[in-house]
Design a protein around this motif. Structure first.
Motif, short mmCIF file in Angstrom:
data_model
loop_
_atom_site.label_atom_id
_atom_site.label_comp_id
_atom_site.label_asym_id
_atom_site.label_seq_id
_atom_site.Cartn_x
_atom_site.Cartn_y
_atom_site.Cartn_z
N ALA A 33 0.84 -1.21 0.00
CA ALA A 33 0.00 0.00 0.00
C ALA A 33 0.86 1.25 0.00
CB ALA A 33 -0.94 -0.01 1.20
N TYR A 86 -3.92 -3.89 3.86
CA TYR A 86 -3.55 -3.05 2.71
C TYR A 86 -4.49 -1.84 2.62
CZ TYR A 86 -2.84 -1.77 -2.24
OH TYR A 86 -2.58 -1.10 -3.40
N ARG A 143 -3.78 2.05 3.07
CA ARG A 143 -4.11 2.93 1.94
C ARG A 143 -4.99 4.10 2.39
NH1 ARG A 143 -1.34 3.94 -2.39
NH2 ARG A 143 -2.59 4.55 -4.19
#
Length: 729
Positions: free
Chosen positions: A86, A150, A154
């Motif tokens: 990410a 992830y 993010r």
């Protein structure tokens, strides 16, 4: 049969347990070429082997567990790699592909080991079916958790980027200063985005707007900031001029206007980043790994280049970072362009303002004066404040101060037009209220001529006339602050420093531009040596202080004013404006003088032509007493003509007055308001040449009206050595 399969899988797991690292290595070999990011990114590569071994161990644990027991947790290294993906901006689809390939390879390896423990193909078949079921369950569950990690990372990155964008919008462009705006850009972006930020501007872009050019390769390092002390990453210092090598990425970025994301591979360091080998070693030691090159582009002009560098931050710049940098730089470019345009307009307006104001303190016989003009220090820009000292006939002087509403070139140009109009009206010797009435008409005409986009023109003005013969001051105000008068103590009182500052009671008329409302002239007598202090409201009022407090401070300074008017101005500015003024300030300080009565000769004349000869004798005697016999002939001619006209065409009472100051002034007054004028006399005309003769014999002549009639005056230059000696008391 299910129990037998579970037992067999447990036996298989125990058989493979000593081979965990070997299996992990074999799996990574399978992934070689399928997922280059596993080896290209140092942080991901450092975790990959450990993460793969943890996955193998977790899967073997799952095979050894009995049905119904809770599955093992997803390995922490797997979550860390998900977060790294990410951070690097690697798509989540690539992360899931790595998971699918890795777990498929693991299933194949486990399935390959099964025939070594049994030759029962039915058991092997059932175990394979169970392996596939368990494997896919494990892949699904671990993938969900890794994808969640992830996405969480993010989202965190997006929040940080939104926060950075928000901070940039609030903190970049707080001033209309080019250098400070560039510094704000570097400060914001080195907090949690880049480890070094530099801002280079074309020399041409630092001057007049519209002259920035990518072909002019010389740039100047306007600002730079690093997370390290003294910016060891940069060989340049702020203010230093430089140019990038031809064909380098910065030059291409400037020429095309396209941003560049550059990753430094291994020990390779581009020459434009490290012009010397020693500096290249410094950058490699710091671990510099990625650079963003973003052109500063605003309103069709390329202003310069911003570099973002990372070395301490392990994550390299990605495409999302490039988009974020472009957005921030785009906003900063507009602010920088606004700042340079403002600076250019301000310098132009200030130059215009100073050109339109008096260049030097004009020496006057009626007053001694000193003045100051200070432009606004805020982003409002130069305004339309002005002052003036205008010599008038009869040894008098006009003192003017005014303020045009608004700021910038328009206000400065309007000020120039109004100052010119005031001087034109003063030249025809209008009274203060009449002058302001005519000036009001001028402003109204200007309003009609200007477009609505320029805003409505308005102004304030204070016009005062001081007569050193009578020591009378006449003034009128059009919406302007009245002057402050400081009178000397009478004889026998304290010394000069005990003078009392008081605000003269002046009716304040409407501001200029309203029309239809009257102005009123106020007259008061001033002792010799009094101070008249005229100023605009910027001197006494600001956001932190009201007008009354400002006036109190002004009075305190004036009650102990020094003899020097220049020093008085300095003390007033120091006391009232310790910092940069929020508005323009015009200040005019004048000390009154009184004309020695011995240098004024006055006689009342009967309205009889026979009185002309007596007027000539009176003038001749006065000149003899003043030692100006050489002016007797011309003066008698002037007196004869002016007195004759007053008696013939005017009304009684008629008076002749001679004034000796820097010039010799001859004045004839009568009660008629009809003004004489020159005309071209024909050959056989018996009259019409008198005023032409007066105009030829004098430096200047004119007419001024008052409520009791008019005065015709004429001035002659004094002979050499006949100046201001002993004229004033």
């Amino acid at each position: 049969m299910g129990t037998d399969v579970d037992a067999f899988l447990g036996q298989l797991a125990r058989h493979l347990r000593p081979q965990v690292k070997k299996l992990a290595g074999l799996l990574l070999q399978r992934l070689n070429g399928e997922a280059p990011e596993l080896w290209e990114d140092a942080d991901i590569a450092a975790l990959t082997l450990d993460e793969t071994a943890q996955h193998v161990s977790a899967f073997l644990d799952l095979l050894e567990t009995h049905p119904g027991t809770s599955p093992p947790d997803v390995p922490p290294a797997a979550l860390d790699i998900g977060r790294l993906y990410a951070q690097r901006g690697i798509p989540v689809s690539r992360l899931l592909r790595v998971y699918r390939l890795g777990h498929l390879g693991l299933l194949e390896r486990v399935q390959t080991e099964a025939p070594r423990l049994t030759d029962d193909w039915r058991m092997i078949h059932l175990a394979t079916m169970r392996l596939v079921s368990i494997g896919f369950d494990y892949v699904d569950r671990s993938s969900e958790e890794v994808v969640a990690a992830y996405q969480e990372e993010r989202d965190h990155l997006l929040q940080r980027r939104l926060a950075l964008t928000n901070r940039a919008s609030k903190r970049i462009g707080t001033t209309l200063d080019v250098t400070r705006t560039a510094e704000e850009l570097t400060e914001v972006c080195t907090e949690d985005f880049a480890d070094l930020v530099t801002v280079d501007l074309f020399d041409s872009a630092l001057h007049e707007p519209g002259t920035g050019s990518p072909e002019a390769l010389t740039q100047r390092r306007v600002a730079q900031r690093s997370v390290l002390d003294d910016c060891p990453e940069s060989l340049l210092r702020e203010g230093q001029a430089h140019s990038y090598p031809d064909g380098s990425e910065p030059v291409r970025a400037l020429a095309t206007g396209r941003s560049v994301l550059h990753h430094v591979a291994g020990a390779g360091m581009p020459p434009w980043m490290a012009p010397s080998e020693s500096h290249g070693r410094v950058l490699r030691a710091l671990g510099l790994h990625s650079v963003l090159l973003v052109p500063l582009h605003a309103r069709g002009d390329t202003l310069g280049l911003v570099q973002f560098v990372r070395h301490r931050t392990s994550a390299p710049f990605d495409e999302d970072d490039l988009l974020l940098a472009q957005e921030i730089v785009s906003r900063a470019a507009v602010s920088i362009d606004n700042a340079r345009r403002y600076t250019h307009e301000r310098s132009t307006a200030l130059a215009l303002q100073r050109t339109l104001l008096p260049r030097h303190t004009v020496e006057q016989s009626a007053v001694e004066s000193a003045s100051r003009y200070l432009p606004a220090g805020s982003r409002a820009g130069v305004g339309g404040d002005w002052y003036d000292v205008i010599p008038l006939s009869g040894a008098r002087v006009a003192l003017v101060v005014g303020d045009v509403v608004g700021h910038g070139l328009h206000a400065a140009a309007t000020m120039g037009r109004l100052r010119t109009a005031v001087r034109a009206f003063a030249d025809i010797d209008l009274t203060p209220d009449e002058l302001l009435t005519h000036l009001d008409d001028v402003v109204i005409r200007m309003q009609r001529e200007e477009s609505p986009d320029e805003g409505e023109t308005s102004a304030t003005c204070l016009y005062a006339i001081y007569d050193p013969v009578s020591r009378v001051c006449s003034l009128a105000s059009a919406g302007h602050i009245p002057p402050t008068v400081v009178t000397l103590p009478t004889t026998g009182e304290a010394t000069r420093t005990s003078g009392v500052a008081e605000l003269s009671e002046v009716p304040i008329g409407p501001p200029l531009g309203l029309g239809g409302l009257p102005f009123e002239t106020t007259e008061f007598e001033l002792p010799e040596g009094s101070l008249l202090v005229l100023h605009t409201d910027g001197l006494i009022a600001d956001r932190t202080r009201d007008v009354d407090l400002g006036l109190a401070v002004l009075h305190d300074v004036l009650t102990s004013a020094p003899d020097s008017l220049e020093e008085t101005c300095d003390r007033l500015l120091t006391a009232l404006l310790p910092g940069s003024p929020a508005d323009d300030v015009a200040l005019l300080v004048a000390r009154t003088r009184a004309l020695d009565p011995d240098h004024v000769a006055t006689i009342d004349l009967p309205s009889d032509p026979a009185a002309v000869s007596g007027a000539r004798r009176f003038a001749s005697d006065a000149l003899a007493a003043w030692g100006l016999e050489e002016l007797s002939f011309t003066t008698e001619l002037i007196v004869s003509e002016l007195v004759t006209n007053a008696i013939r065409y005017g009304k009684a009472p008629v008076q002749l007055r001679l004034i000796l100051q820097s010039t010799l002034t001859c004045e004839v007054s009568d009660a008629s308001s009809t003004a004489p004028h020159m005309r071209r006399a024909r050959i056989f005309d018996e009259g019409g040449r008198g005023l032409l003769l007066v105009a030829q014999l004098t430096e200047r002549w004119g007419t001024r009206h008052h409520r009791g009639g008019k005065v015709i005056w004429a001035e002659q230059a004094l002979p050499a050595g006949g100046g201001l000696h002993d004229v004033f008391k």
